[in-house]
Scaffold this motif. Structure first.
Motif, PDB file in Angstrom:
ATOM      1  N   ILE A 145       0.826  -1.205   0.000  1.00 23.82           N
ATOM      2  CA  ILE A 145       0.000   0.000   0.000  1.00 23.82           C
ATOM      3  C   ILE A 145       0.858   1.252   0.000  1.00 23.82           C
ATOM      4  O   ILE A 145       0.602   2.220  -0.719  1.00 23.82           O
ATOM      5  CB  ILE A 145      -0.949   0.001   1.217  1.00 23.82           C
ATOM      6  N   SER A 146       1.912   1.235   0.805  1.00 22.12           N
ATOM      7  CA  SER A 146       2.728   2.438   0.969  1.00 22.12           C
ATOM      8  C   SER A 146       3.564   2.752  -0.267  1.00 22.12           C
ATOM      9  O   SER A 146       4.115   3.843  -0.371  1.00 22.12           O
ATOM     10  CB  SER A 146       3.649   2.279   2.175  1.00 22.12           C
ATOM     11  N   LEU A 147       3.682   1.818  -1.203  1.00 18.32           N
ATOM     12  CA  LEU A 147       4.500   2.075  -2.389  1.00 18.32           C
ATOM     13  C   LEU A 147       3.982   3.264  -3.187  1.00 18.32           C
ATOM     14  O   LEU A 147       4.757   3.971  -3.828  1.00 18.32           O
ATOM     15  CB  LEU A 147       4.537   0.833  -3.286  1.00 18.32           C
ATOM     16  N   TYR A 148       2.674   3.474  -3.180  1.00 18.84           N
ATOM     17  CA  TYR A 148       2.091   4.552  -3.965  1.00 18.84           C
ATOM     18  C   TYR A 148       2.017   5.872  -3.188  1.00 18.84           C
ATOM     19  O   TYR A 148       1.571   6.871  -3.736  1.00 18.84           O
ATOM     20  CB  TYR A 148       0.689   4.155  -4.434  1.00 18.84           C
ATOM     21  N   GLU A 149       2.425   5.851  -1.929  1.00 14.50           N
ATOM     22  CA  GLU A 149       2.428   7.080  -1.161  1.00 14.50           C
ATOM     23  C   GLU A 149       3.553   7.987  -1.627  1.00 14.50           C
ATOM     24  O   GLU A 149       4.579   7.534  -2.147  1.00 14.50           O
ATOM     25  CB  GLU A 149       2.546   6.781   0.338  1.00 14.50           C
ATOM     26  N   ARG A 150       3.372   9.272  -1.373  1.00 15.91           N
ATOM     27  CA  ARG A 150       4.264  10.296  -1.920  1.00 15.91           C
ATOM     28  C   ARG A 150       5.733  10.044  -1.627  1.00 15.91           C
ATOM     29  O   ARG A 150       6.574  10.141  -2.529  1.00 15.91           O
ATOM     30  CB  ARG A 150       3.836  11.648  -1.360  1.00 15.91           C
ATOM     31  N   GLU A 151       6.065   9.680  -0.386  1.00 15.05           N
ATOM     32  CA  GLU A 151       7.460   9.590   0.027  1.00 15.05           C
ATOM     33  C   GLU A 151       8.214   8.498  -0.709  1.00 15.05           C
ATOM     34  O   GLU A 151       9.434   8.591  -0.875  1.00 15.05           O
ATOM     35  CB  GLU A 151       7.547   9.372   1.539  1.00 15.05           C
ATOM     36  N   LYS A 152       7.517   7.458  -1.131  1.00 13.79           N
ATOM     37  CA  LYS A 152       8.177   6.377  -1.848  1.00 13.79           C
ATOM     38  C   LYS A 152       7.994   6.485  -3.357  1.00 13.79           C
ATOM     39  O   LYS A 152       8.915   6.196  -4.127  1.00 13.79           O
ATOM     40  CB  LYS A 152       7.668   5.023  -1.348  1.00 13.79           C
ATOM     41  N   ALA A 153       6.818   6.908  -3.780  1.00 12.54           N
ATOM     42  CA  ALA A 153       6.544   6.981  -5.218  1.00 12.54           C
ATOM     43  C   ALA A 153       7.433   8.002  -5.920  1.00 12.54           C
ATOM     44  O   ALA A 153       7.720   7.873  -7.114  1.00 12.54           O
ATOM     45  CB  ALA A 153       5.071   7.309  -5.458  1.00 12.54           C
ATOM     46  N   ALA A 213       8.856  15.470  -9.693  1.00 13.32           N
ATOM     47  CA  ALA A 213       8.421  14.137  -9.267  1.00 13.32           C
ATOM     48  C   ALA A 213       7.686  14.200  -7.937  1.00 13.32           C
ATOM     49  O   ALA A 213       6.692  13.489  -7.734  1.00 13.32           O
ATOM     50  CB  ALA A 213       9.632  13.206  -9.163  1.00 13.32           C
ATOM     51  N   PHE A 214       8.140  15.058  -7.047  1.00 10.12           N
ATOM     52  CA  PHE A 214       7.484  15.195  -5.741  1.00 10.12           C
ATOM     53  C   PHE A 214       6.062  15.734  -5.912  1.00 10.12           C
ATOM     54  O   PHE A 214       5.125  15.247  -5.274  1.00 10.12           O
ATOM     55  CB  PHE A 214       8.307  16.121  -4.845  1.00 10.12           C
ATOM     56  N   LYS A 215       5.895  16.740  -6.777  1.00  6.57           N
ATOM     57  CA  LYS A 215       4.555  17.288  -7.019  1.00  6.57           C
ATOM     58  C   LYS A 215       3.647  16.251  -7.667  1.00  6.57           C
ATOM     59  O   LYS A 215       2.464  16.136  -7.312  1.00  6.57           O
ATOM     60  CB  LYS A 215       4.658  18.532  -7.899  1.00  6.57           C
ATOM     61  N   ILE A 216       4.194  15.495  -8.608  1.00  5.94           N
ATOM     62  CA  ILE A 216       3.388  14.471  -9.269  1.00  5.94           C
ATOM     63  C   ILE A 216       2.998  13.379  -8.280  1.00  5.94           C
ATOM     64  O   ILE A 216       1.838  12.927  -8.251  1.00  5.94           O
ATOM     65  CB  ILE A 216       4.164  13.868 -10.454  1.00  5.94           C
ATOM     66  N   ALA A 217       3.940  12.948  -7.441  1.00 14.08           N
ATOM     67  CA  ALA A 217       3.640  11.919  -6.443  1.00 14.08           C
ATOM     68  C   ALA A 217       2.549  12.393  -5.491  1.00 14.08           C
ATOM     69  O   ALA A 217       1.663  11.622  -5.105  1.00 14.08           O
ATOM     70  CB  ALA A 217       4.909  11.567  -5.671  1.00 14.08           C
ATOM     71  N   ASP A 218       2.596  13.657  -5.112  1.00 18.34           N
ATOM     72  CA  ASP A 218       1.569  14.219  -4.236  1.00 18.34           C
ATOM     73  C   ASP A 218       0.212  14.232  -4.937  1.00 18.34           C
ATOM     74  O   ASP A 218      -0.818  13.897  -4.333  1.00 18.34           O
ATOM     75  CB  ASP A 218       1.972  15.633  -3.825  1.00 18.34           C
ATOM     76  N   LEU A 219       0.205  14.595  -6.220  1.00 20.35           N
ATOM     77  CA  LEU A 219      -1.051  14.597  -6.972  1.00 20.35           C
ATOM     78  C   LEU A 219      -1.617  13.190  -7.122  1.00 20.35           C
ATOM     79  O   LEU A 219      -2.823  12.969  -6.950  1.00 20.35           O
ATOM     80  CB  LEU A 219      -0.822  15.215  -8.357  1.00 20.35           C
ATOM     81  N   PHE A 220      -0.759  12.231  -7.446  1.00 25.39           N
ATOM     82  CA  PHE A 220      -1.231  10.854  -7.582  1.00 25.39           C
ATOM     83  C   PHE A 220      -1.852  10.360  -6.278  1.00 25.39           C
ATOM     84  O   PHE A 220      -2.867   9.652  -6.283  1.00 25.39           O
ATOM     85  CB  PHE A 220      -0.071   9.937  -7.982  1.00 25.39           C
ATOM     86  N   ASP A 221      -1.233  10.732  -5.146  1.00 24.23           N
ATOM     87  CA  ASP A 221      -1.776  10.350  -3.850  1.00 24.23           C
ATOM     88  C   ASP A 221      -3.174  10.943  -3.661  1.00 24.23           C
ATOM     89  O   ASP A 221      -4.061  10.296  -3.090  1.00 24.23           O
ATOM     90  CB  ASP A 221      -0.831  10.837  -2.748  1.00 24.23           C
ATOM     91  N   GLN A 222      -3.379  12.175  -4.134  1.00 23.34           N
ATOM     92  CA  GLN A 222      -4.698  12.800  -4.040  1.00 23.34           C
ATOM     93  C   GLN A 222      -5.683  12.175  -5.028  1.00 23.34           C
ATOM     94  O   GLN A 222      -6.869  12.007  -4.704  1.00 23.34           O
ATOM     95  CB  GLN A 222      -4.581  14.293  -4.311  1.00 23.34           C
ATOM     96  N   TYR A 223      -5.211  11.836  -6.237  1.00 20.16           N
ATOM     97  CA  TYR A 223      -6.101  11.224  -7.223  1.00 20.16           C
ATOM     98  C   TYR A 223      -6.693   9.920  -6.682  1.00 20.16           C
ATOM     99  O   TYR A 223      -7.861   9.602  -6.922  1.00 20.16           O
ATOM    100  CB  TYR A 223      -5.351  10.923  -8.520  1.00 20.16           C
ATOM    101  N   ILE A 224      -5.873   9.140  -5.974  1.00 21.66           N
ATOM    102  CA  ILE A 224      -6.341   7.868  -5.434  1.00 21.66           C
ATOM    103  C   ILE A 224      -7.544   8.087  -4.520  1.00 21.66           C
ATOM    104  O   ILE A 224      -8.502   7.299  -4.524  1.00 21.66           O
ATOM    105  CB  ILE A 224      -5.196   7.161  -4.678  1.00 21.66           C
TER     106      ILE A 224
END
Length: 714
Positions: free
Chosen positions: A83-91, A125-136
């Motif tokens: 689950i945590s793989l898609y979180e911002r800090e790792k993604a 990449a950090f901004k995109i990872a944050d957005l992906f976390d919100q999209y989920i």
């Protein structure tokens, strides 16, 4: 079992009802009482409230919503540590790699400028990872389409490639599996015996659907702070009414539009939308409302909100239950607040420091000022006990500025002043057994051998400067060593020994050389690109070799060390092998350490100072807001131009602006005896007026109407 909704305008009454449920329907003694909250401040207050009400309270578990749902998912669907793989800090690290690999793809043409600089690519990449976390959470339909191959946008292609790389499920997909599990299998033995959700102002539909599903197999008690006893999901502020009138070309009466209470209509959007989401669920609702009465101006205002009305100005008396102060600087705000609280204690012997909360949009701005004003009178009768919570580690951790200053030596000119600043720091000085007097002697040596800047001529050449040895650290230290080894005034390899060295100086020189060599060696490691695992090893070696701390500071050093190790673990777990420059690592560490806050400082028996979030909806006799300036509150939120949520907003989306407006409203209804506001309203340089927050402006307009203009501000 079932989803039970309890709404009320006072947190203390909702807490009493929760205590009644716990007392009358006890669960097994060794089973934790699960209460989901939105902040550590709320958890601390609720713990104290339940202990007071039940006389004894223990074994309470207070998770945040995200972590609670992750834990439940892992229990019901085993093997989902991914689950945590898609979180911002790792993604962010996998996205960095994919951006580099996909830059030649036609969809990624708009992003090619980010490929030229590693730091820019990391930030993207950090901004995109944050957005992906919100999209989920907020756009699971987008994620589902992208998973199924709809890849006409670069974000869709990037998400698809990220999924291929992980080959694991994300939270959006797991939610459907979780709800199916709850519908078709009896898993009640794996769930908490009772789940209470207390004082949370907002949850997205993603979370609500899971709580509703859990309600089919265990008891869910949802305690919601609702400022109004009537249905107010239909009200609109004046701006919204005007837009609808213009759009429909009809009057407000013809469109059946009403404002109700103007403060609630203007500031309650977040609560209104959340109520609308809750109304869509199958719940058993119990209302627990309490009339604040009309004894003070504050009570009248709170009653207006409660009853969805606006009082007749003729019936309202002006008093000091609402105070608004305009000051010349943040320091003056804190000084005025201190004097104001002293006067309150003088006038009301029953008022205690623990009955007061002071909140600010950014408590880190006010923390040193609070220490300067409230802490300066510690041993006098003007002292007021206080605690500061929610500080970032850059204020709480005294070692962090020193550590970051050490990192900043990389790429610098090694000026004498910067090296001496590092050496004079007690944590470095004591590591090499140097005293302040010793460093005074060393400083004199440095001046007399003319060390100014630069490690050596190779270092100067790397900076694009002429390669000469004069005035560099290497030549100066060699002269000091020659002063010990040679007698007289001879010359060795064009270097003149420092003849003022004495035999007794050898020990001090040895310690100085050890310290300078350790610093130079550490900086050498910082100046080359390394993988995350290598960076963790390098930084930990610097901490071990160059720093020592006393017992009181050990926790601060360990906090830095733990963050460094976390970075290394992420690199190892994700097999991220790209070599990164220091500028990326420094930004990463500063953000991680700055984001982390301790759970201390809340309700410690004195006045509580904190940001707005930790104590939102927690009742106090006196609620004070500092820093209510235009531009500071509501807090600005920079929009990312490729944010698909902002491009297509929906009901239930989070908005910092709307969240801050509701925060102000919650603070207002949480005050029991006085609501205090201050802001910087005049320039400290020329006394010119400075604008107040638009929320305070609306609030003052409301007060002016309520009191026929008699209620001003100081």
């Amino acid at each position: 079992m079932g989803f039970n909704l309890y709404t009320g305008n006072r947190s203390e009454h909702l807490a009493d009802y929760l205590a009644d449920i716990i007392e009358k329907h006890p669960i097994p003694v060794f089973t934790p009482e699960t209460i989901v909250v939105q902040s550590r401040g709320m958890a601390r207050w609720l713990t104290m409230k339940l202990a007071e009400r039940l006389h004894i309270w223990a074994n309470g578990d207070f998770p945040f919503p995200n972590q609670f749902i992750i834990d439940i998912t892992r229990k019901l669907i085993p093997g989902q540590d991914c689950i945590s793989l898609y979180e911002r800090e790792k993604a962010v690290w996998q996205i960095m790699t994919l951006l580099a690999e996909l830059m030649d793809h036609p969809l990624f043409v708009p992003l090619r400028s980010y490929q030229t600089n590693t730091l820019k690519r990391y930030r993207l990449a950090f901004k995109i990872a944050d957005l992906f976390d919100q999209y989920i959470i907020f756009r699971p339909d987008f994620i589902a389409d992208w998973d199924n191959g709809q890849r006409r946008h670069w974000q869709a292609e990037l998400w698809y490639q990220l999924g291929r790389r992980y080959q694991q499920s994300h939270r959006a997909a797991l939610k459907d599996n979780l709800l199916a599990c709850l519908r078709h299998h009896d898993v009640s033995h794996l769930l908490p015996a009772r789940i209470s959700v207390f004082g949370i102002s907002y949850l997205p539909p993603f979370h609500l659907s899971i709580f509703e599903g859990l309600g089919s197999q265990t008891e869910i008690n949802f305690f919601l702070i609702n400022p109004c006893r009537h249905w107010w999901g239909h009200i609109m502020d004046a701006g919204g009414i005007a837009r609808q009138v213009k759009k429909k070309q009809k009057s407000a009466d013809e469109l059946y539009l009403e404002k109700g209470n103007s403060l609630l209509a203007s500031m309650g959007h977040l609560g209104r939308d959340f109520l609308a989401l809750l109304q869509e669920l199958e719940t058993d609702e119990l209302e627990i409302f309490d009339d604040p009465g009309d004894g003070t101006l504050l009570a009248v205002l709170q009653r207006d909100i409660l009853e969805l009305s606006e009082s007749d100005e003729a019936s309202v008396e002006v008093d000091d239950s609402i105070v608004v102060n305009s000051c010349h600087s943040p320091m003056r705000e804190v000084e005025v607040l201190h004097n104001h609280l002293l006067k309150l204690f003088e006038n009301d012997p029953d008022l205690q420091p623990r009955d007061i909360v002071v909140m600010a949009p950014d408590i880190n701005i006010y923390s040193p000022l609070v220490e300067a004003v409230f802490g300066a009178v510690h041993n006098s009768e003007r002292y007021i006990p206080y605690s500061i919570g929610d500080q970032g580690q850059h204020l709480e951790n005294p070692l962090l500025p020193l550590f970051l200053s050490f990192l900043d030596l990389a790429g610098s000119r090694f000026e004498v002043s910067r090296i001496l600043d590092i050496l004079y720091a007690r944590q470095v000085r004591e590591r090499f057994d140097l005293s302040e007097d010793d460093l005074g002697v060393v400083k004199g040596w440095i001046n007399r051998v003319s060390i100014r800047w630069g490690r050596d001529k190779g270092h100067l050449q790397s900076l694009g400067l002429p390669p000469f040895d004069e005035y560099c650290w290497r030549s100066g230290l060699d002269r000091l060593l020659l002063g010990v080894c040679m007698s007289g005034e001879g010359v060795f390899k064009s270097l003149a020994p420092f003849v003022e060295m004495e035999e007794g100086d050898m020990g001090l020189l040895a310690k100085t050389l050890e310290a300078v060599t350790a610093i130079f060696t550490g900086v050498n490691r910082l100046e080359r690109q390394q993988t995350l695992v290598e960076w963790a090893a390098s930084l930990e070696e610097i901490l071990d070799r160059c720093f020592t701390v006393n017992q009181e500071e050990e926790e601060y050093l360990q906090a830095i060390r733990n963050t460094v190790r976390e970075v290394g673990r992420q690199g190892g777990e994700l097999s991220f092998e790209e070599e990164l420059p220091l500028e990326v690592i420094r930004e990463l560490l500063e953000r991680k350490l700055g984001d982390k806050t301790s759970g201390s400082g809340y309700l410690g028996g004195g006045v509580t100072f904190c940001s707005l979030l930790p104590m939102r909806a927690v009742p106090f006799k006196v609620v004070c807001l500092l820093g209510m300036n235009d531009g500071s509150f509501p807090r600005a939120q920079s929009r990312i131009n490729f944010d698909l949520i902002a491009e297509n907003p929906r009901t239930g989306d989070r908005s910092r602006r709307l969240d801050d407006r509701y925060l102000f409203l919650e603070a207002l209804v949480s005050a029991r005896e006085q609501f205090y506001i201050s802001y910087v309203g005049q320039s400290v340089y020329d006394d010119s007026d400075k604008p107040v927050s638009v929320l305070v402006d609306e609030f003052l307009d409301y007060l002016a109407r309520l009191t026929a203009g008699k209620q001003g501000h100081r």
